[in-house]
Design a protein around this motif. Structure first.
Motif, PDB file in Angstrom:
ATOM      1  N   TYR A 286       2.915 -23.615   9.247  1.00 58.76           N
ATOM      2  CA  TYR A 286       3.499 -23.887  10.565  1.00 58.76           C
ATOM      3  C   TYR A 286       2.459 -24.406  11.570  1.00 58.76           C
ATOM      4  N   THR A 289       1.619 -28.259  10.266  1.00 63.06           N
ATOM      5  CA  THR A 289       2.750 -29.193  10.433  1.00 63.06           C
ATOM      6  C   THR A 289       3.150 -29.328  11.900  1.00 63.06           C
ATOM      7  N   HIS A 291       4.809 -27.252  13.548  1.00 66.45           N
ATOM      8  CA  HIS A 291       6.189 -26.755  13.648  1.00 66.45           C
ATOM      9  C   HIS A 291       6.188 -25.262  13.976  1.00 66.45           C
TER      10      HIS A 291
END
Length: 337
Positions: A286, A289, A291
């Motif tokens: 996470y 990325t 994200h």
């Protein structure tokens, strides 16, 4: 002697895996004949694409007839097997052979039904019912295994004895329904996702053929059956170009770390290493990325699992309370001095 028994149970497990692979291969090879059918195709989420554009009565009748007959025969075998109250053994008995024959016969019948009529149950019922049937099965497995491996991080939760009795007595009926329903829901088409799903169906059916056999209790085999849903869900999501695969990967992965690995007899350091490695993997994915806002994906599947588990338990407690409320109090006979 113990090694001999282990070898026998392993033989049954590997045989089940091979037969499952063979049945999946039959589906893959025969699916090339289905190109002449006109199907709806991809439209919106949870609108199952593999349905005829012009449904017909015979497709409905053969799909539902095959499913119901398959389910009822399997339930009948379980019922008569349980009536005998057999002990777990190393040999295959009449009910094991009956379940094996039923599984293979109806697996092939569905292939033939698809070849002639295509539609499965999907034409009549929404896709969420097929997904839900397997999900409920996996949640009940967690309940069933709680006395052995705990509910979270190995810690035991004491469900009431009456609740556990119901789960133990009727889980085979629920699991059999769930996997047979899911199998007959789909036409036997040969996409990568379908073939993986059918293989998983057959593996669970193989487990159902081993009722009252020691192989049915093999912790590595049952653990593999639980974890396979992670492999299946992630692979299907990736190959279909979906962006939801991290939710499946980390959500089902979290269930391994929270619950499932505690049933495998791993030592403390191995379990800690797996947990730490899983956390590092989450943070790395996470973060790299970008994200990070989607990190809540990790807890979605565990949260749903535990909520449904306690919802089922709550329903049992309410029903049990109502039954006890209306029970007539026992009358104690009067005593005389």
């Amino acid at each position: 002697m113990q090694n001999k028994k282990t070898n026998i149970t392993n033989k049954y497990i590997f045989s089940g895996m091979l037969v499952s692979a063979a049945l999946t291969a039959v589906i893959g090879l025969t699916a090339i004949n289905l190109t002449g059918f006109q199907i709806i195709g991809h439209t919106v989420a949870f609108a199952y694409p593999w349905r005829l554009t012009e449904p017909n009565t015979m497709a409905h009748l053969t799909a539902w007839g095959g499913y119901l007959l398959h389910n009822l025969i399997a339930w009948g075998i379980i019922y008569f097997a349980q009536r005998e109250k057999p002990k777990y053994g190393n040999d295959l008995r009449w009910f094991n052979w009956a379940m094996i024959a039923t599984t293979i016969a109806f697996a092939l019948l569905h292939v033939v039904q698809t070849q002639y009529f295509y539609d499965g149950l999907a034409q009549s019922v929404p896709e969420i019912t097929a997904l839900g049937s397997v999900a409920v099965m996996l949640m009940i497995i967690i309940i069933l295994e709680t006395p052995r491996r705990g509910l979270v991080f190995g810690y035991k939760f004491k469900f009431k004895d009456g609740f556990m009795y119901i789960v133990r007595k009727y889980h085979s009926y629920i699991f059999t329904w769930a996997i047979i329903y899911d199998y007959w829901y789909h036409p036997t088409v040969g996409t990568f996702g379908h073939l993986m799903g059918f293989y998983y169906n057959f593996l669970i059916m193989a487990q159902s053929t081993l009722l009252f056999n020691r192989a049915h209790l093999n912790k590595w085999w049952t653990g593999f059956l639980e974890v396979f849903v992670l492999i299946h869900a992630v692979a299907v999501a990736i190959f279909q170009g979906q962006t939801m695969w991290p939710m499946f990967a980390f959500g089902f992965g979290a269930m391994v770390i929270l619950t499932q690995m505690y049933g495998l007899g791993l030592n403390t350091w191995t379990k800690r290493a797996l947990a730490i490695g899983f956390i590092v993997l989450i943070v790395a994915y996470y973060t790299l990325t970008g994200h990070i806002a989607g990190i809540n994906e990790v807890i979605r599947i565990p949260m749903i699992d535990y909520l449904v588990i306690f919802l089922l338990y709550g329903i049992y407690l309410i029903i049990n309370w109502i039954i006890n409320l209306f029970k007539r109090p026992e009358i104690t006979p009067a005593t005389t001095d």
